[in-house]
Write an enzyme that holds these catalytic residues in place. Structure first.
Site, PDB file in Angstrom:
ATOM      1  N   ARG A 292      -3.689  75.246  -7.133  1.00  0.00           N
ATOM      2  CA  ARG A 292      -2.957  75.781  -5.978  1.00  0.00           C
ATOM      3  C   ARG A 292      -2.066  74.702  -5.367  1.00  0.00           C
ATOM      4  O   ARG A 292      -2.158  73.536  -5.731  1.00  0.00           O
ATOM      5  CB  ARG A 292      -3.967  76.215  -4.920  1.00  0.00           C
ATOM      6  CG  ARG A 292      -4.830  75.027  -4.491  1.00  0.00           C
ATOM      7  CD  ARG A 292      -5.732  75.296  -3.309  1.00  0.00           C
ATOM      8  NE  ARG A 292      -6.316  74.061  -2.825  1.00  0.00           N
ATOM      9  CZ  ARG A 292      -7.411  73.486  -3.297  1.00  0.00           C
ATOM     10  NH1 ARG A 292      -8.078  74.064  -4.280  1.00  0.00           N
ATOM     11  NH2 ARG A 292      -7.844  72.350  -2.794  1.00  0.00           N
ATOM     12  N   VAL A 295      -3.306  71.371   0.762  1.00  0.00           N
ATOM     13  CA  VAL A 295      -3.070  71.074   2.180  1.00  0.00           C
ATOM     14  C   VAL A 295      -2.198  69.820   2.315  1.00  0.00           C
ATOM     15  O   VAL A 295      -1.235  69.790   3.073  1.00  0.00           O
ATOM     16  CB  VAL A 295      -4.407  70.847   2.925  1.00  0.00           C
ATOM     17  CG1 VAL A 295      -4.176  70.429   4.378  1.00  0.00           C
ATOM     18  CG2 VAL A 295      -5.288  72.089   2.864  1.00  0.00           C
TER      19      VAL A 295
END
Ligand code: MV4
Length: 461
Positions: A292, A295
């Protein structure tokens, strides 16, 4: 290119994706729970759809609701952000079946990396360095003991379905193996519904270094250097930086090159991150891979000058990578502090209404946040309030800039961990770049660390 992207997320990352879409001329659809009706991502998107009640399971994790929202709004792609459904292979498959582009790698890649035993085997076959350990699951304490005798103590038992430290047990003596095995297996069943375990040699005081991969759908792959993520508490990252003070240019190049070669062998597509443990002798070992956007991606953006979310969207639409590895240069230094709505001493979540709010700014300062004055931090979701990111020409200047920015940040009405970050930035080990995954533990156990934390709390307006 996509015409309309639905963002299956909330908070700062939803805003981050909306901003990238707007710059690419792509329309956006926000989804939100009833509790998030007043959220910034809802206001900044072109359209929004309410997808359910506050609990994530009934809204942000509700696959049928998300796909209905995409269908109703005629979105042609879904960006999952991080967390929630971002590494759910089933969700990526359902998107594919519904002819909606999932912005991320193929579902097969997500599922491969989601199982740590399969990922470990794939990594080995692709030529990544591994710690000595079992190649499959270990069935029982007896088998674990046989492995432990071979690789030597200390060892670590890990959950095959795990990640993030759950179902993990360090074992230092043979007699402790049986107990650790049953505890780890029980924890793994409780957390993941799968009690499978594997075993590895345990590395004392490792650093967590991750390599950013960017791969298109046509087999071209580059890396964007590393992020140092050793400042963590209970497997929650608190501070990240790039470049890592622990890497030499030679080691960086080596880690980048083996990572690219492995991703080529696996046929990886889209952005991804390979996590490594770096031991005290400068040797690195594959730990896990994240499929993914992460952050902490902004620190990489600042030192490479590449908008990772923009690239991710372009890659997903099939555009070829324009940059070659030779075009990538890391320049300067970036640090990110995760500002959480939590007690700075106990780290307990501290939701509530923000009564006064003023964000830092000025040269080299970036704040990725979805908070605003009078916003209420909700108890249902994670406590990340903002990412405060600084960029400077060198590390000492970046640390001073971070201290300056932390001093400007005003958040009233709730507690935040800003005082913790002020103490961390002043800590010798951090300033010297000489820290590992035990940094937070040591800060909280030390006289100077706790004194600085106390002072920072007192000085907080
Ligand atoms: C390890 C390790 C030492 N040796 N594996 C923590 C979470 C999970 N992703 C893997 N983790 C670790 N695996 C071996 N063989 C130490 C950790 C670890 C850790 C790793 C990265 C950042 C912070 C950490 C904190 C505690 C333990």
């Amino acid at each position: 290119m996509f015409k309309k992207v639905l963002i299956a997320n909330r908070g700062e990352i939803a805003l981050r994706v909306i901003r990238a879409c707007r710059e690419l001329g792509i329309a956006t659809v926000a989804v939100h729970s009833t509790a998030d009706a007043n959220a910034l991502h809802v206001r900044f998107a072109d359209e929004s759809v309410c997808i359910g009640p506050p609990p994530s399971k009934e809204s942000y994790l509700n696959i049928p609701q998300l796909l209905s929202a995409a269908e109703i709004t005629r979105a042609d792609a879904i960006h999952p952000g991080y967390g929630f459904l971002s590494e759910n292979a089933e969700f990526a498959k359902v998107c594919r079946d519904c002819k909606i582009h999932f912005i991320g790698p193929r579902p097969e890649m997500i599922s491969l990396m989601g199982n740590k035993v399969r990922a470990r085997n794939a990594a080995r076959e692709a030529g990544l360095p591994l710690l000595p350990g079992s190649m499959g699951t270990v069935k029982d304490p007896k088998e674990a003991e046989a492995f432990a005798r071979e690789i030597g103590f200390p060892v670590i038992l890990k959950a095959a379905a795990g990640g993030g430290g759950k179902g993990m047990k360090i074992v230092r003596e043979p007699h402790a193996l049986a107990q650790a095995f049953s505890t780890a297996a029980a924890e793994a069943v409780a957390s993941f519904g799968n009690g499978d375990l594997y075993i590895e040699r345990y590395v004392e005081k490792p650093r967590h270094i991750e390599i950013q991969i960017v791969a298109d759908e046509h087999g071209r792959i580059i890396h964007l250097g590393e992020r140092e993520c050793s400042v963590q508490r209970r497997h929650q990252k608190l501070i990240e930086e790039s470049p890592s003070p622990a890497l030499t240019p030679e080691l960086r190049q080596q880690m980048g090159e083996v990572s690219i070669r492995a991703m080529e062998k696996l046929g990886y597509n889209n952005v991804g991150t390979i996590e490594y443990l770096l031991d005290e002798n400068g040797r690195f070992y594959f730990m896990e891979m994240n499929t993914r956007i992460q952050v902490e991606h902004p620190v990489t953006e600042l030192v490479t000058g590449i908008d990772l979310v923009r690239e991710q969207i372009k890659l997903s639409s099939g555009e070829p990578l324009q940059r070659k590895q030779e075009d990538i240069q890391m320049r300067g230094h970036a640090i990110e502090c995760r500002v959480n709505a939590e007690d700075p001493v106990t780290f307990a979540p501290w939701p509530g209404k923000i009564t006064a709010y003023s964000v830092p700014g000025g040269y080299g300062v970036r704040v990725d946040s979805s908070a605003y004055e009078n916003y209420t931090v909700l108890p249902y979701y994670d406590s990340l309030l903002a990412k405060l990111i600084v960029y400077a020409e060198d590390r000492p200047t970046a640390i001073r800039r971070m201290q300056r920015a932390l001093g400007e940040y005003v958040v009233q009405g709730i507690r935040t961990n800003i005082p913790f970050h002020r103490a961390a930035m002043a800590e010798d080990a951090f300033v010297e770049g000489n820290y590992d995954t035990r940094f937070v533990e040591r800060l909280l156990a030390s006289e100077t660390g706790t004194h600085r934390l106390k002072k920072a709390i007192e000085e907080t307006p």
